[in-house]
Write an enzyme that holds these catalytic residues in place. Structure first.
Site, PDB file in Angstrom:
ATOM      1  N   CYS A 175      26.144  54.669  10.905  1.00  0.00           N
ATOM      2  CA  CYS A 175      25.874  55.355  12.178  1.00  0.00           C
ATOM      3  C   CYS A 175      25.025  54.505  13.139  1.00  0.00           C
ATOM      4  CB  CYS A 175      25.207  56.696  11.924  1.00  0.00           C
ATOM      5  SG  CYS A 175      23.867  56.638  10.723  1.00  0.00           S
ATOM      6  N   LYS A 259      22.850  46.669   6.624  1.00  0.00           N
ATOM      7  CA  LYS A 259      24.161  47.175   7.064  1.00  0.00           C
ATOM      8  C   LYS A 259      24.378  46.832   8.532  1.00  0.00           C
ATOM      9  CE  LYS A 259      24.477  51.143   3.943  1.00  0.00           C
ATOM     10  NZ  LYS A 259      24.220  52.596   3.807  1.00  0.00           N
ATOM     11  N   ARG A 281      12.677  56.243   9.978  1.00  0.00           N
ATOM     12  CA  ARG A 281      13.008  57.675  10.040  1.00  0.00           C
ATOM     13  C   ARG A 281      11.966  58.390  10.894  1.00  0.00           C
ATOM     14  NH1 ARG A 281      17.894  59.097   8.521  1.00  0.00           N
ATOM     15  NH2 ARG A 281      18.332  58.501   6.396  1.00  0.00           N
ATOM     16  N   HIS A 288      20.103  59.645  16.691  1.00  0.00           N
ATOM     17  CA  HIS A 288      19.311  58.423  16.515  1.00  0.00           C
ATOM     18  C   HIS A 288      18.997  57.799  17.877  1.00  0.00           C
ATOM     19  CE1 HIS A 288      20.097  58.713  12.363  1.00  0.00           C
ATOM     20  NE2 HIS A 288      20.903  57.695  12.163  1.00  0.00           N
ATOM     21  N   GLN A 363      24.273  60.907  15.682  1.00  0.00           N
ATOM     22  CA  GLN A 363      24.823  60.129  14.574  1.00  0.00           C
ATOM     23  C   GLN A 363      25.726  60.936  13.663  1.00  0.00           C
ATOM     24  OE1 GLN A 363      22.778  62.196  12.101  1.00  0.00           O
ATOM     25  NE2 GLN A 363      23.724  60.392  11.174  1.00  0.00           N
TER      26      GLN A 363
HETATM   27  N1  LIG Z   1      24.880  62.387   7.632  1.00  0.00           N
HETATM   28  C1  LIG Z   1      25.383  61.466   8.416  1.00  0.00           C
HETATM   29  O1  LIG Z   1      25.175  61.468   9.604  1.00  0.00           O
HETATM   30  C2  LIG Z   1      26.274  60.395   7.903  1.00  0.00           C
HETATM   31  C3  LIG Z   1      26.670  59.399   8.775  1.00  0.00           C
HETATM   32  C4  LIG Z   1      27.541  58.421   8.338  1.00  0.00           C
HETATM   33  C5  LIG Z   1      27.977  58.469   7.032  1.00  0.00           C
HETATM   34  N2  LIG Z   1      27.553  59.449   6.196  1.00  0.00           N
HETATM   35  C6  LIG Z   1      28.058  59.431   4.824  1.00  0.00           C
HETATM   36  O2  LIG Z   1      28.852  60.588   4.592  1.00  0.00           O
HETATM   37  C7  LIG Z   1      28.653  61.040   3.264  1.00  0.00           C
HETATM   38  C8  LIG Z   1      28.196  62.485   3.261  1.00  0.00           C
HETATM   39  O3  LIG Z   1      27.058  62.628   4.045  1.00  0.00           O
HETATM   40  P1  LIG Z   1      26.475  64.052   4.472  1.00  0.00           P
HETATM   41  O4  LIG Z   1      25.316  63.736   5.322  1.00  0.00           O
HETATM   42  O5  LIG Z   1      27.545  64.949   4.986  1.00  0.00           O
HETATM   43  O6  LIG Z   1      25.950  64.609   3.044  1.00  0.00           O
HETATM   44  P2  LIG Z   1      25.687  66.116   2.583  1.00  0.00           P
HETATM   45  O7  LIG Z   1      25.348  66.999   3.695  1.00  0.00           O
HETATM   46  O8  LIG Z   1      24.728  65.986   1.466  1.00  0.00           O
HETATM   47  O9  LIG Z   1      27.135  66.555   1.975  1.00  0.00           O
HETATM   48  C9  LIG Z   1      27.671  65.976   0.813  1.00  0.00           C
HETATM   49  C10 LIG Z   1      29.078  66.491   0.589  1.00  0.00           C
HETATM   50  O10 LIG Z   1      29.631  65.814  -0.529  1.00  0.00           O
HETATM   51  C11 LIG Z   1      30.154  66.767  -1.436  1.00  0.00           C
HETATM   52  N3  LIG Z   1      30.093  66.317  -2.808  1.00  0.00           N
HETATM   53  C12 LIG Z   1      28.999  65.954  -3.516  1.00  0.00           C
HETATM   54  N4  LIG Z   1      29.361  65.640  -4.787  1.00  0.00           N
HETATM   55  C13 LIG Z   1      30.703  65.804  -4.863  1.00  0.00           C
HETATM   56  C14 LIG Z   1      31.660  65.658  -5.906  1.00  0.00           C
HETATM   57  N5  LIG Z   1      31.314  65.275  -7.135  1.00  0.00           N
HETATM   58  N6  LIG Z   1      32.957  65.935  -5.627  1.00  0.00           N
HETATM   59  C15 LIG Z   1      33.330  66.331  -4.382  1.00  0.00           C
HETATM   60  N7  LIG Z   1      32.466  66.501  -3.364  1.00  0.00           N
HETATM   61  C16 LIG Z   1      31.159  66.245  -3.601  1.00  0.00           C
HETATM   62  C17 LIG Z   1      29.256  67.967  -1.244  1.00  0.00           C
HETATM   63  O11 LIG Z   1      29.893  69.118  -1.771  1.00  0.00           O
HETATM   64  P3  LIG Z   1      29.052  70.331  -2.445  1.00  0.00           P
HETATM   65  O12 LIG Z   1      28.512  71.152  -1.318  1.00  0.00           O
HETATM   66  O13 LIG Z   1      30.091  71.044  -3.230  1.00  0.00           O
HETATM   67  O14 LIG Z   1      27.980  69.705  -3.270  1.00  0.00           O
HETATM   68  C18 LIG Z   1      29.135  67.979   0.272  1.00  0.00           C
HETATM   69  O15 LIG Z   1      30.293  68.548   0.829  1.00  0.00           O
HETATM   70  C19 LIG Z   1      27.692  60.034   2.647  1.00  0.00           C
HETATM   71  O16 LIG Z   1      28.449  59.007   2.050  1.00  0.00           O
HETATM   72  C20 LIG Z   1      26.941  59.485   3.801  1.00  0.00           C
HETATM   73  O17 LIG Z   1      26.425  58.207   3.554  1.00  0.00           O
HETATM   74  C21 LIG Z   1      26.723  60.415   6.595  1.00  0.00           C
END
Ligand SMILES: NC(=O)c1ccc[n+]([C@@H]2O[C@H](COP(=O)([O-])OP(=O)(O)OC[C@H]3O[C@@H](n4cnc5c(N)ncnc54)[C@H](OP(=O)(O)O)[C@@H]3O)[C@@H](O)[C@H]2O)c1
EC number: 1.2.1.11
Length: 380
Positions: A175, A259, A281, A288, A363
């Protein structure tokens, strides 16, 4: 005189149920790319799957797909066993969340992944083998040779002919990288960036829904004189800031900082550009901010830089020196564009080859879900 060059508002972007409050000033308009598609549920649209649908990015995927009327014939919601069986309504239909398994991708044309790097590493190749084209938000494949790392406004031409339903993996950049390069690439094209020094001020949303919840909870607890609950970060987050929580590397940079360096080199296909970053942070909910100093190959005045940025797709200018009004995270929150201001000549140089910028971008949106959906639009 600098202008506050925001477009007339085209209406507020879709907002998440919480954190709508606190928006300051007018909502800047959203500019869309020329390749925006117009349809919704349609028999000849691709079949879609969202992996990690319950997470912060997964939920934003759903808002962005709807907002952009992304065409689809079928939709599948996937998450962990914890969420399997839960019900969700979206776009006028009722869905049951399914557990992600290696059988999840039969008949799926495009899968948007946001469930963490280890899930992507295991399931994205399986999805690709099943003929599903994956757009991955994690860092799992960003630096893998042959995997395009795409910001549509910057390097759509690196997509290598990937199409929906043909298999393959495309990575979404980090991001902070996306937000920086949306503003810096137009300057780079005009005057050549030789060196970039970035300092970030990163929101809770980058660490997922649980981090956003913790910031809200801690803020309440501190104001009530209670000890703040610390489950996600090792330090108090409310009313504080700290070095980014990404793992520290041997060279003293954390992974988030590295990154920005490596992904920029790949996206620009220019490993010789000098880049250094410090990622922090800050207790902001979901956009961001970044302070960016550029050393340029060629002279560029601040007026020329502002003119270039005004014409850049996906960029809005807030640069009103008289009112001391520049981009703030609240300007960017829930909006598509990256906001740029504090555009000024670097006075530490005697030539016109130095430039300072301050940028803000949502982000979860442009830094994650929106960028991935724009990539998916390129696959149609
Ligand atoms: N947050 C951001 O702005 C952002 C930006 C760029 C990239 N990312 C990337 O996107 C990804 C998710 O980020 P997030 O912020 O959305 O995280 P989050 O809010 O913690 O959500 C995680 C998601 O992954 C699912 N999950 C976890 N373990 C799993 C499994 N074993 N099988 C299938 N699904 C599973 C969770 O499902 P449950 O609810 O069922 O646990 C939930 O839907 C990460 O790789 C992060 O680095 C995030």
């Amino acid at each position: 005189m600098r202008s506050c060059g925001r477009e007339a508002g085209s209406g507020a972007a879709l907002k998440s149920p919480s954190y709508q409050h606190g928006r300051i000033g007018r909502t800047p308009g959203r500019r869309r790319l020329a390749f925006r598609v117009q349809a919704a549920k349609t028999d000849n649209g691709p079949s879609l799957a969202i992996v990690g649908v319950t997470g912060a990015v997964g939920q934003e995927f759903l808002r962005v797909l709807k907002e952009r009327d992304f065409p689809y014939s079928n939709m599948k919601f996937l998450a962990s066993a914890r969420s399997a069986g839960k019900q969700m309504d979206w776009d006028g239909n009722h869905y049951t969340i399914e557990e992600l398994t290696d059988k999840s991708f039969g008949g799926v044309d495009i899968a948007l992944f946001s469930a963490g790097g280890s899930i992507s590493k295991k399931y994205a190749p399986l999805a690709s083998d099943a003929g599903c084209t994956v757009v991955d938000n994690s860092s799992a494949f960003r630096m893998t040779e042959g995997v395009p790392l795409i910001i549509p406004e910057v390097n759509a031409d690196h997509l290598n002919g990937h199409k929906a339903g043909k298999g393959g993996i495309i990575a979404n950049p980090n991001c902070s990288t996306i937000i920086a390069l949306m503003a810096v690439t137009p300057i780079h094209r005009a005057a050549g960036v030789r060196r970039m020094v970035v300092s970030t001020y990163q929101a809770a949303s980058g660490a997922g829904q649980a981090a956003m919840d913790e910031l809200e909870q801690q803020t309440r607890e501190v104001l009530e004189g209670k000890p703040p609950t610390q489950n996600i970060f090792p330090f108090q987050y409310a009313f504080n800031l700290f070095s980014h929580n990404a793992p520290m590397q041997e060279n003293g940079y954390n992974e988030e900082e590295m990154k920005m360096v490596k992904e920029t080199h790949k996206i620009w296909r220019q490993p010789d550009v000098a880049i250094t970053a410090t990622c922090i942070r800050v207790p902001i909910m979901r956009a961001h901010a970044e302070s960016i100093n550029l050393e340029l190959e060629n002279e560029l005045s601040e007026d020329e830089a502002e003119k270039i940025l005004k014409e850049a797709p996906g960029v809005s200018i807030i640069n009103d020196r008289a009112a001391n009004r520049f981009p703030m995270p609240l300007d960017a929150s829930h909006n598509d564009d990256v906001y740029v201001g504090r555009i000024r000549q670097d006075i530490s140089r005697s030539d016109k080859k130095g430039l300072d910028l301050f940028v803000c971008g949502d982000q979860i949106k442009k830094g994650a879900a929106l960028n991935a959906v724009q990539v998916a639009e390129l696959l149609l």
